[in-house]
Each structure stands twice: as structure tokens, then as C-alpha cells.
Design a protein around this motif. Structure first.
Motif, PDB file in Angstrom:
ATOM      1  N   ASP A  31      30.495  50.842  22.507  1.00 18.41           N
ATOM      2  CA  ASP A  31      29.742  49.353  22.821  1.00 18.41           C
ATOM      3  C   ASP A  31      30.693  48.548  22.549  1.00 18.41           C
ATOM      4  OD1 ASP A  31      28.089  47.313  22.944  1.00 18.41           O
ATOM      5  OD2 ASP A  31      26.268  48.688  22.817  1.00 18.41           O
ATOM      6  N   ARG A  32      31.089  47.601  23.629  1.00 15.74           N
ATOM      7  CA  ARG A  32      31.885  46.456  23.789  1.00 15.74           C
ATOM      8  C   ARG A  32      31.275  45.402  23.026  1.00 15.74           C
ATOM      9  NH1 ARG A  32      33.837  44.661  29.253  1.00 15.74           N
ATOM     10  NH2 ARG A  32      35.419  43.502  28.063  1.00 15.74           N
ATOM     11  N   LEU A  33      29.957  45.224  23.101  1.00 18.06           N
ATOM     12  CA  LEU A  33      29.410  44.077  22.323  1.00 18.06           C
ATOM     13  C   LEU A  33      29.038  44.141  20.908  1.00 18.06           C
ATOM     14  CD1 LEU A  33      26.805  43.218  25.140  1.00 18.06           C
ATOM     15  CD2 LEU A  33      29.248  42.251  24.973  1.00 18.06           C
ATOM     16  N   SER A  34      28.694  45.247  20.643  1.00 17.85           N
ATOM     17  CA  SER A  34      28.281  45.586  18.884  1.00 17.85           C
ATOM     18  C   SER A  34      29.508  46.141  18.271  1.00 17.85           C
ATOM     19  CB  SER A  34      26.972  46.719  18.864  1.00 17.85           C
ATOM     20  OG  SER A  34      27.628  47.745  19.430  1.00 17.85           O
ATOM     21  N   HIS A  35      30.410  46.431  19.063  1.00 18.42           N
ATOM     22  CA  HIS A  35      31.581  47.097  18.588  1.00 18.42           C
ATOM     23  C   HIS A  35      31.364  48.486  17.525  1.00 18.42           C
ATOM     24  CE1 HIS A  35      35.073  43.937  18.525  1.00 18.42           C
ATOM     25  NE2 HIS A  35      34.292  43.834  19.766  1.00 18.42           N
ATOM     26  N   GLU A  36      30.179  49.191  18.276  1.00 18.56           N
ATOM     27  CA  GLU A  36      29.922  50.458  17.725  1.00 18.56           C
ATOM     28  C   GLU A  36      30.757  51.657  18.414  1.00 18.56           C
ATOM     29  OE1 GLU A  36      25.738  49.575  15.660  1.00 18.56           O
ATOM     30  OE2 GLU A  36      25.966  50.364  17.661  1.00 18.56           O
ATOM     31  N   VAL A  37      30.931  52.385  17.699  1.00 22.89           N
ATOM     32  CA  VAL A  37      31.629  53.722  18.534  1.00 22.89           C
ATOM     33  C   VAL A  37      31.022  54.943  18.053  1.00 22.89           C
ATOM     34  CG1 VAL A  37      33.769  55.490  18.904  1.00 22.89           C
ATOM     35  CG2 VAL A  37      33.867  52.707  18.738  1.00 22.89           C
ATOM     36  N   LYS A  38      30.405  55.983  18.709  1.00 24.32           N
ATOM     37  CA  LYS A  38      29.842  56.999  18.325  1.00 24.32           C
ATOM     38  C   LYS A  38      30.289  58.343  18.967  1.00 24.32           C
ATOM     39  CE  LYS A  38      25.380  54.572  17.066  1.00 24.32           C
ATOM     40  NZ  LYS A  38      24.173  54.685  17.375  1.00 24.32           N
ATOM     41  N   ARG A  39      30.156  59.411  18.508  1.00 23.06           N
ATOM     42  CA  ARG A  39      30.528  60.694  19.160  1.00 23.06           C
ATOM     43  C   ARG A  39      29.197  61.626  18.891  1.00 23.06           C
ATOM     44  NH1 ARG A  39      36.016  64.377  20.371  1.00 23.06           N
ATOM     45  NH2 ARG A  39      34.879  65.567  22.092  1.00 23.06           N
ATOM     46  N   ALA A  40      28.826  62.324  19.887  1.00 22.72           N
ATOM     47  CA  ALA A  40      27.671  63.071  19.473  1.00 22.72           C
ATOM     48  C   ALA A  40      26.715  62.397  18.790  1.00 22.72           C
ATOM     49  CB  ALA A  40      28.186  64.237  19.029  1.00 22.72           C
ATOM     50  N   GLY A  41      26.514  61.301  19.078  1.00 24.28           N
ATOM     51  CA  GLY A  41      25.279  60.293  18.109  1.00 24.28           C
ATOM     52  C   GLY A  41      26.064  59.886  16.679  1.00 24.28           C
ATOM     53  N   LYS A  42      26.927  60.335  16.214  1.00 23.60           N
ATOM     54  CA  LYS A  42      27.555  60.069  14.778  1.00 23.60           C
ATOM     55  C   LYS A  42      28.496  58.946  14.910  1.00 23.60           C
ATOM     56  CE  LYS A  42      27.438  64.490  12.952  1.00 23.60           C
ATOM     57  NZ  LYS A  42      28.043  65.762  12.532  1.00 23.60           N
ATOM     58  N   THR A  43      28.385  57.821  13.959  1.00 30.24           N
ATOM     59  CA  THR A  43      28.945  56.754  14.099  1.00 30.24           C
ATOM     60  C   THR A  43      30.476  57.029  13.382  1.00 30.24           C
ATOM     61  OG1 THR A  43      26.971  55.267  13.769  1.00 30.24           O
ATOM     62  CG2 THR A  43      29.284  54.284  13.213  1.00 30.24           C
ATOM     63  N   ILE A  44      31.302  56.304  14.314  1.00 29.41           N
ATOM     64  CA  ILE A  44      32.899  56.297  13.940  1.00 29.41           C
ATOM     65  C   ILE A  44      33.496  54.856  13.580  1.00 29.41           C
ATOM     66  CG2 ILE A  44      35.360  56.947  14.599  1.00 29.41           C
ATOM     67  CD1 ILE A  44      33.940  58.801  16.558  1.00 29.41           C
ATOM     68  N   VAL A  45      33.910  54.755  12.291  1.00 36.85           N
ATOM     69  CA  VAL A  45      34.391  53.359  11.911  1.00 36.85           C
ATOM     70  C   VAL A  45      35.726  53.117  12.214  1.00 36.85           C
ATOM     71  CG1 VAL A  45      34.855  51.976   9.817  1.00 36.85           C
ATOM     72  CG2 VAL A  45      32.595  53.149   9.736  1.00 36.85           C
ATOM     73  N   LEU A  46      36.181  52.336  12.924  1.00 41.65           N
ATOM     74  CA  LEU A  46      37.500  51.877  13.338  1.00 41.65           C
ATOM     75  C   LEU A  46      37.931  50.549  12.911  1.00 41.65           C
ATOM     76  CD1 LEU A  46      37.599  53.216  17.356  1.00 41.65           C
ATOM     77  CD2 LEU A  46      38.065  54.378  15.255  1.00 41.65           C
ATOM     78  N   GLN A  47      39.077  50.487  12.670  1.00 40.06           N
ATOM     79  CA  GLN A  47      39.673  49.372  12.231  1.00 40.06           C
ATOM     80  C   GLN A  47      39.761  48.450  13.725  1.00 40.06           C
ATOM     81  OE1 GLN A  47      40.499  48.200   9.132  1.00 40.06           O
ATOM     82  NE2 GLN A  47      39.337  50.002   8.498  1.00 40.06           N
ATOM     83  N   PRO A  48      40.122  47.037  13.751  1.00 40.06           N
ATOM     84  CA  PRO A  48      40.101  46.200  15.048  1.00 40.06           C
ATOM     85  C   PRO A  48      41.213  46.782  15.885  1.00 40.06           C
ATOM     86  CG  PRO A  48      39.838  44.505  12.866  1.00 40.06           C
ATOM     87  CD  PRO A  48      39.972  46.151  12.512  1.00 40.06           C
TER      88      PRO A  48
END
Length: 226
Positions: free
Chosen positions: A137-154
């Protein structure tokens, strides 16, 4: 959002870049009007922040030139000229908003966000990228795979965003250097390999089939399936 700042005062520009990046935006900077016009004309931005008085090509000329080419990207004009006639001239040249110097950074951030919302509403820009079960999600900066959140550095987020934007196409190392690192030369380091390795470990850890593939001798490609 992806924002281009066209400002010849390097101290002011550095402050703006830092403030906008701290607010979660992806920011590029051009130090004169000619460079700014080239970047705005060849890359995709959500908002332009343009100083009115610039070397090589003035800010109003940059904006009007983009409008003549059919580029509707919202532009916020920054200027020490704050009379009514000055503001009217700026808006008639194609500017979408006008902010007089000196300004409060909080007001600039708010105006940029308003222009960005207007841009997204008018253009129907794709704000969520999906490849297989991976979602960004470009707006919220959220990344998920199979519904699980993935934390990424900028930088990892920006790398993944670019790869997913170009899903199904080979992305070369040169394209990554220019669009993710803002390099226009080869730094002769393994910076891309390191970040690709870290990104791959995060998006494919305990997940389904690989999505980020290496194309030997060419670059990388994001796609579901082999």
C-alpha cells in the motif's frame, strides 16, 4: 507520495527534503529549472514543489512547459513575491497552489498532502500493488503477504515499490540505481545485491513460492510463478 522539489537554495532544499521524508514521502531534488523540468517530464511524481526564481529556467516556465505537454501533476509554487498579482500570475501559469516565503513547514506539509489527495482523486492512481499474495500500500506504507505484515526499512520499501510497479517486466540494475537510489552513475558497490537479498528474505520468509526472481545478466523481475 513521490514528490519533486525544484529549489536552488541548497540549505532550504535539504530542509524540505528531510521534512518530507520524515513525513513518509519519497523525495527527489533538482537544483535548477532545467534539471527540474527534465525530471518532472521523464519520471512519475504525485506533487511538485517549485521555487519561482530558479537558474537555467524559472519555476513558472517549468510548470507552464509541463502543462503544455499535458502533464497535470499538481504544483505548489514557493516564492518571496507575495502580492496578489504575483499569486495570480503563478496560478495562471499552471500552479495549483502558492505559498509565500518565509513559510511554516507544517503549512507546506499540509498543502502538499492536500494536493496529493487531489491528484489521487483525479487520476485514479494505483495506490495498492499486488503480486501473487504480496500486497504493498503506497499510502499507508504497509506491506503484507498472505495477510501477514512485513516490516521494511524505507529503502527496502522504495525498492519493493519500484519492482512491484514494474511487475512482469525485467528491471535492470541501472533502472534501480536511478529510480531507487537516485544515482546517475555506477557506484561500483554491491548495494543493490545487499538490498535485494534482505528484501527477498523478508518477503519470502515462511511464505509461498518465490516472487522476486533474478534474471541473470539483466536484472530482476517480480512475478507470481516461475
Amino acid at each position: 507520495m513521490r514528490i519533486l522539489i525544484i529549489e536552488d537554495d541548497r540549505e532550504a532544499a535539504a530542509y524540505l527534503v528531510r521534512a518530507l521524508r520524515e513525513a513518509g514521502h519519497v523525495v527527489e531534488h533538482a537544483a535548477d529549472g532545467a534539471e527540474g523540468f527534465h525530471l518532472a517530464d521523464t519520471r512519475d511524481f504525485d506533487v511538485l514543489v517549485v521555487d519561482r526564481m530558479l537558474p537555467e529556467r524559472d519555476g513558472l516556465s517549468v510548470i507552464s512547459g509541463l502543462r503544455q505537454k499535458g502533464d497535470p501533476t499538481p504544483a505548489l509554487i514557493l516564492s518571496a513575491l507575495g502580492q496578489v498579482d504575483d499569486r495570480v500570475t503563478g496560478l495562471r501559469a499552471g500552479g495549483d497552489d502558492y505559498l509565500t516565503k518565509p513559510y511554516a513547514i507544517s503549512e507546506l506539509l499540509a498543502r502538499v498532502e492536500v494536493l496529493g489527495r487531489r491528484r489521487l482523486g483525479a487520476k485514479e492512481v494505483e495506490t495498492v500493488y499486488r503480486v501473487g499474495d504480496l500486497e504493498l500500500d503506497r499510502l499507508s506504507h504497509e506491506v503484507k503477504r498472505a495477510g501477514k505484515t512485513i516490516v521494511l526499512q524505507p529503502r527496502e520499501f522504495r525498492l519493493l515499490e519500484y519492482l512491484m510497479k514494474n511487475a512482469g517486466q525485467v528491471v535492470t540494475r541501472t533502472m534501480l540505481l536511478e529510480n531507487v537510489w537516485d544515482y546517475h552513475f555506477d557506484p561500483q558497490t554491491n548495494v543493490i545485491d545487499v538490498h535485494i537479498s534482505r528484501l527477498r528474505s523478508k518477503i519470502e520468509r515462511e511464505a509461498g513460492p518465490p516472487l522476486l526472481h533474478t534474471v541473470r545478466g539483466s536484472g530482476y523481475i517480480m512475478r507470481a510463478g516461475a
